[in-house]
Design an enzyme around this catalytic site. Structure first.
Site, PDB file in Angstrom:
ATOM      1  N   GLU A 286       0.883  -1.169   0.000  1.00 44.94           N
ATOM      2  CA  GLU A 286       0.000   0.000   0.000  1.00 44.94           C
ATOM      3  C   GLU A 286       0.917   1.214   0.000  1.00 44.94           C
ATOM      4  OE1 GLU A 286      -2.937   1.449  -0.827  1.00 44.94           O
ATOM      5  OE2 GLU A 286      -3.505  -0.507  -0.037  1.00 44.94           O
ATOM      6  N   CYS A 320      -2.191   8.649   3.588  1.00 47.53           N
ATOM      7  CA  CYS A 320      -2.038   8.343   2.162  1.00 47.53           C
ATOM      8  C   CYS A 320      -3.285   8.748   1.392  1.00 47.53           C
ATOM      9  CB  CYS A 320      -1.682   6.877   1.946  1.00 47.53           C
ATOM     10  SG  CYS A 320      -2.393   5.763   3.124  1.00 47.53           S
TER      11      CYS A 320
END
Lengths: 522, 466
Positions: A286, A320
């Site tokens: 990720e 993020c």
């Protein structure tokens, strides 16, 4: 499963007594600082002195939150060996038995939730609301994956014919290496660890060097809940332990959340089998995002402005999923610039422990330097539309800033900055905005503000992002409700907190048994 | 002020509280029937026609959703063609196999190359007309004629300045300036209004200002944070204090509206701590709002009354009792976050709470001035009976309605010699749309009293004790 899972409620911080409890928990924690974080590498790990490193309060770097041991190469090897040794026993348990342990860990986190939130406030300068959400998400991951693993164990339906028994089983792949970030210092390490444990894998966790105490706290909860020693291990440190861990031949799965550079390095390293390695490694990665919010001409700025401000600047933009780029219809650009500027002026930059703080310190000196350099570049290549201030002097603070009028080719609209810098560009229409989004190499989250259902459909069709948010903030994915993860260079397309995440941690095995002999079907 | 309620299965449940503490039901029913008769008598043909059209258009929930979303987006559309395009897109979602008659045709017309703009113009006109029913003028000056007409009809008013959300300090300053200007304009105008019945200008506790302005704390600061109320309080206080001084010097009333539960603490504290300051001891007349839909509202009232007693102001605080206008928001917000729902989830519990609060409030006169703000005939009839039972003069209790929604009730109550205040929103089309959508939702909600009344629910059912 989905019918029984319920998200852990956030604390009702709008009530004064709830806030007072948190402040008391913080005072209690402060009295214990600095915490000691040791290597946990199974029964055979070497004991004795190791080098240590400090984790400090980003808002007041002179405050040492934890003193952590640095795991040596030998520690990493011992941890993997311990995980390998624990694997047969842990994977032999039923999913229900493992789920019971994970649910007990969730209950322990719930009991400790105020202290854990306080720890995230101190170690990562996570403001209370976000810190509490981090604890709640950690609890969610435990309970969601516990239930999901039970569902997975039942296996999928296969076509059946008489005289034959077919079965597809999902079996744990083996030792899982988890390399975790600091920005969700409780939820993300625990989420990756919990997914692995739920299906029967054993784990070696390498936490971020900025947040070893938070990682230690969740590992401690797992052990207290009954995860056997050796089934979960902790190897704190900087790059060294991580590099050795992901290259270890006995690691089967690598779960990583962090920067694109490190993610690509892991993917590359995992592709090369080490001498003696008899399996392929699987990587769940990720990585970063350069997340855009598209504002069409019919959007309601009353909704847009607060949502953009929260998406870009809460926790200093260090998620993020955070927004870093606004693409606004030219008709609304001037009004949006004006209102956004005023809203950014109203932001309060301060210590995470202060409930009145909107934007806390960044995680460390490197982050501060990176953002200050980006701001200098922004002044050169564009115009500063708004900048909040003042910011406290000590601590890694950077003033939230909105920049517009960037010249063509500025790298600021392409590079992930992971901080409180938002760029704004006017577009002629939604399609121009979609073209800009499509030109990006990352595809994690995105946002759209439009009140026309046809526009919404159109942008949904054109968006490559893993998580698109329509008419709302673009951060704050909830386990079970908003499975989270990016595409393109943002990640391997896996969805944490979603129904298929666990498939990354297992290998499928099919058994076909002939049940007919002499015409007798058993 | 009123609000929609989920269908209630608990109407028949056993009552909480003592049934002895209420006036006999038959007297309330009789009073309610009288008012209902007077209301029917007063309903204008225009209102009847509007309501009939609205009822037809909102009978299908999907059409209703499309219609309200269209109203919502109206001011953001650059031109009639774009508005037509929105109508077509919104009707896409309705135009399925079982859509009501006319939807398909409407979508085709709205989608047509030559007809889209014309459709948009018709929609714009319709929305403008709807808005006109609820909003008295684009600004304070423009609303003076309507306010004066109401005054001459024996109805007093409070003005609410609609606006966009406040997200910047400049917007908070601009709202404060609009409030100050409105006080000046309205006070100058009201000074020329003819003397009316004493009822509108005085009660047993003293003089009642002609000009009454309702203000929103959320519009006075961009710093409201549910987790950090003091931040909003400090910032809003700095803008509210000059408004209180101005109201005091001009002899106007300033009413602090209540908003969602997230900001309740900040709103209440801003109002009460300012009014505690020595310079406001003898004025202005001021008020706050109590929301009966909150399960905690009885405790809120006790807390407010204790503070009023301790403050020792010489002008009684007005307390406007409402059900609360953010019911759906509070319910959804709490459910999404897994919190205990802070509002009553069934209509009967809420109505019972409203009645209990009515009694406490009326008993507290003249320490405070009670204002009963409801379109629910039962709640109003109950308040009237309690007022009589406690031997309070007609002017001791004020009845409040929303302009455009409670016009019939307003006439019927004024005709009974009661002081009625109409809550009058003032603003342009852009800022008025959010308000308009809320009112339309309220008017068409299956569970609202008004809707029940219009759709022919038996009056006895509506007047029965909750």
């Amino acid at each position: 499963m989905s019918t029984t899972f319920v998200n852990e409620p956030l604390l009702e911080l709008r009530r004064a007594p709830v806030r007072e409890e948190l402040l008391r928990a913080l005072a209690g924690l402060d009295a214990e600082l600095p915490l000691a974080v040791g290597v946990l590498a199974g029964p055979d790990a070497a004991v004795g002195p190791r080098e240590t490193f400090d984790s400090t309060d980003p808002g007041m770097p002179s405050r040492v939150v934890a003193v952590a041991q640095t795991a040596t190469d030998a520690d990493v090897d011992a941890a993997v060996a311990a995980a390998r040794a624990a694997f047969p026993g842990w994977s032999a348990r039923t999913a229900a038995q493992r789920a019971e342990v994970l649910r007990r860990a969730a209950a322990l986190l719930r009991t400790d939730r105020r202290r854990l939130a306080a720890l995230a406030v101190r170690e990562c300068a996570k403001p209370w609301r976000e810190a509490d959400a981090d604890v709640a998400e950690a609890i969610d991951f435990l309970e969601y994956y516990a239930a999901a693993a039970q569902e997975l164990e039942r296996g999928p339906h296969l076509v059946k014919v008489p005289g034959e028994r077919n079965e597809l089983r999902y079996v744990a792949r083996g030792v899982t290496a988890v390399v975790a970030p600091w920005n969700f210092p409780l939820a993300i390490p625990l989420g990756m660890v919990a997914a692995a444990l739920a299906v029967g894998s054993t784990v070696v966790l390498k936490p971020a060097e900025q947040a070893p105490a938070c990682a230690h706290a969740v590992v401690d909860a797992l052990l207290r809940a009954g995860v056997p020693a050796g089934a979960v291990n902790l190897v704190p440190g900087f790059d060294g332990p991580a590099r050795r861990l992901v290259r270890h031949p006995d690691v089967h799965t690598i779960a990583f959340t962090g920067s694109e550079a490190v993610g690509l390095d892991i993917l590359q390293a995992a592709a090369v089998p080490a001498p003696g390695q008899r399996h392929l490694k699987r990587v769940v990665a990720e990585m970063g995002g350069k997340n855009c919010i598209i504002v069409d001409g019919d959007a309601d700025l009353d909704e847009v402005v607060p949502a953009v401000v929260r998406s870009a600047f809460s926790f200093g933009g260090q998620k993020c999923s955070a927004a870093s780029r606004v693409l606004v219809h030219e008709r609304l650009a001037e009004a949006l610039v004006q209102r956004l500027a005023g809203a950014v002026d109203a932001l309060v930059v301060g210590q995470a422990e202060d409930f009145a703080t909107d934007v806390p310190a960044l995680i460390d000196e490197d982050s501060q330097r990176r953002l200050l350099e980006a701001l200098a570049q922004a002044r050169e290549e564009g115009t500063v539309i708004a900048q909040a201030g003042p910011v406290p002097r000590d601590g890694w603070f950077v003033a939230p800033t909105v920049v517009g009028g960037l010249r063509d080719g500025s790298t600021l609209v392409a590079r992930e900055l992971f901080g409180p810098l938002l760029t704004l560009e006017a577009v002629a229409d939604v399609d121009e905005a979609c073209d800009l989004v499509d030109a990006s190499s990352s595809a994690l989250t995105g946002g759209l503000f439009s009140r026309n259902p046809r526009t919404v459909d159109h942008v949904v069709q054109r968006s490559p992002v893993g998580n698109l948010y329509v008419n709302r903030d673009i951060t704050g994915a909830m386990v079970g409700r908003h499975p989270f993860g990016g595409n393109r260079l943002s990640g391997t397309g896996t969805k944490a907190g979603g129904p298929d995440y666990l498939l990354q941690f297992v290998e499928p095995r099919v058994v076909v048994e002939n049940t007919m002999r002499h015409g007798l079907v058993v | 002020m009123a609000f929609a309620l989920v269908p209630s299965s608990s109407r028949r449940h056993a009552r909480q509280g003592g049934a002895t503490d209420r006036p006999p039901g038959d007297r309330i029913t009789a009073t309610g029937r009288e008012i209902a008769a007077a209301m029917d008598h007063r309903r204008s043909l225009r209102t009847r026609a509007d309501d009939a059209v609205m009822a037809r258009m909102t009978a299908d929930p999907r059409v209703k959703a499309a219609l309200f979303r269209l109203v919502d987006v109206r001011p953001a559309c650059a031109d009639a063609r774009e508005l037509g395009a929105h109508l077509a897109a919104l009707l896409d979602e309705v135009d399925t196999g079982d859509a009501p008659a006319g939807v398909h045709t409407a979508r085709k017309i709205a989608d047509g190359r030559f007809t889209a703009a014309a459709t948009g113009r018709v929609v714009a006109l319709g929305v403008g007309q709807m808005a006109g029913r609820f909003i008295v003028g684009a600004d304070a000056s423009a609303s003076v004629p309507a306010l004066r007409r109401l005054w001459e009809d024996g109805v007093t008013t409070t003005v609410d300045l609609l606006g966009e959300a406040t997200v910047t300090a400049a917007e908070a300053d601009a709202y404060a300036a609009r409030c100050a200007l409105a006080l000046d304009v309205l006070c100058a105008a009201a000074a020329t209004w003819p003397a009316r019945d004493e009822l509108l200008e005085r009660d047993g506790a003293g003089a009642i200002p002609r000009v009454n302005l309702s203000v929103k704390v959320s519009a006075l600061t961009p710093h409201l944070r549910p987790d950090a109320p003091q931040r909003g309080i400090d910032d809003a206080t700095a803008r509210l204090r000059p408004l209180l001084r101005r109201a005091r010097d001009l002899g106007a009333h300033l009413h602090i509206d209540m908003e969602s539960l997230d900001d309740r603490e900040a709103v209440l504290e801003t109002a009460l701590s300012l009014l505690d300051e020595p310079e406001f001891r003898d004025g202005p007349s001021a008020g706050i709002v109590l929301q009966a839909y909150l399960k905690e509202s009885p405790a809120h009232l006790e807390e407010i009354l204790a503070r009023v007693r301790a403050a020792g102001r010489t002008v009684p605080l007005t307390i406007r009792l409402v059900k609360g206008a953010y019911w759906d928001h509070e319910l959804v917000h709490a459910r999404q976050l897994g919190w205990a729902v802070p509002v009553w989830e069934d209509r009967a519990s809420c109505d019972r709470c409203f009645e209990a609060l009515t009694r406490t409030l009326l008993r507290a006169f003249p320490l405070v001035r009670p204002a009963i703000a409801s379109h629910n005939l039962r709640s109003v009839a109950h308040a009237l009976e309690v007022q009589q039972e406690l031997g309070l003069a007609p002017g001791a209790v004020e009845y409040q309605i929303l302009r455009g929604l409670g016009d019939d009730l307003q006439g019927a109550l004024a005709a009974r010699g009661l002081r009625v205040r109409a809550y009058c929103p003032v603003g342009d089309l852009v800022s008025g749309m959010a308000y308009l959508v809320r009112r339309l939702l309220e008017n068409s909600s299956n569970d609202s009293f008004l809707h029940a009344r219009q759709s022919g629910t038996d009056l006895d059912d509506l007047l029965r004790a909750p």
